[in-house]
Design a protein around this motif. Sequence first.
Motif, short mmCIF file in Angstrom:
data_model
loop_
_atom_site.label_atom_id
_atom_site.label_comp_id
_atom_site.label_asym_id
_atom_site.label_seq_id
_atom_site.Cartn_x
_atom_site.Cartn_y
_atom_site.Cartn_z
N GLU A 128 0.85 -1.19 0.00
CA GLU A 128 0.00 0.00 0.00
C GLU A 128 0.89 1.24 0.00
O GLU A 128 1.89 1.29 0.72
N ARG A 157 -5.29 -4.13 6.75
CA ARG A 157 -4.68 -3.15 5.86
C ARG A 157 -4.19 -1.94 6.67
O ARG A 157 -4.49 -1.79 7.84
N ASN A 186 2.31 -3.23 5.24
CA ASN A 186 1.73 -2.84 3.95
C ASN A 186 2.54 -1.70 3.31
O ASN A 186 2.80 -1.71 2.10
N HIS A 212 5.30 -1.77 -0.21
CA HIS A 212 5.25 -0.83 -1.33
C HIS A 212 6.59 -0.14 -1.52
O HIS A 212 7.02 0.12 -2.65
#
Length: 309
Positions: free
Chosen positions: A82, A114, A119, A123
């Motif tokens: 994310e 999440r 997360n 990324h």
Amino acid sequence: MDEQELESYAWDAAEEEAGERIDKIIASRLDDRTSRSQVQQWIKEGAVTVHGQPVKSNYKLAPGDVIEVVVPEPEGIEAEPENIPLQIAYEDSDVIVVNKPRGMVVHPSYGHPRGTLVNALLHHCKDLSGIGGVMRPGIVHRIDKDTSGLIMVAKNDQAHASLSAQLKEHSVVRKYYAIVHGVLPHKEGTIDAPIGRSSEDRKLYRVTEKNAKHAVTHFVVAEQFAEYALLELQLETGRTHQIRVHMKFIGHPLVGDPVYGRSKGLKMDGQALHAAVLGFKHPVSGEYLEFQADMPGDMEQLLHILRTG
């Protein structure tokens, strides 16, 4: 925090739970984390025991039954990358040190799938250690959701093994700042008191001799105010909620702590606790590295109020 342990709960069945089905009672105890059908699945998988022995969902509890639930890692679920901003204090090909904001969970779980640090890390960088599994890649240690500050993350298995060994040897330097209630009678001290999960409330930890682990916290009073104090604390061990439990134990709970704190007095969204200093030997070069992170704005604002009366 016992970093790589699976989430687990344990308690003694209460008198009022006698005769009730174990799946019903566990679902009731864990009402904010799971459903009765999920509990029944855990029981089928052998994740639930009474006096160390697996049972069936229709098992009827007796007073004093010792119930233990070891929550299995979710199957078929992987943490997804994310695009969440990170405050990076240091990064190379082996390790990354991040200043985690208050309110961010470290890794995904049933209740927080999440928006976690993992997360964000996935990324930012694709090369994280696999030792922690698909839900905890690179995670060597944790700090609570509402604790801000520095956390080290391993980018490969060699780095992970080295950092984990340093944690077990108590050679990692971890210093915190906390704002607590009350006037401390001494300028410095050491709290050496074992910590275990509460048998009355599975969310809580407490100082206890039963099913407990050795826990040591050192503290120095950095500033003393009329009814509050700013402490510098150093962890010798790293048990779940250690600082929060130890400070409550000696009668000086953290300001804003929703679980171990006080309802009256200064207000804050989460406990006034910040992991300010993190030091360790680089897992490859062996060089000692130490990092510092300034206190977040909400804690600085509280200190300003205290300093100006």
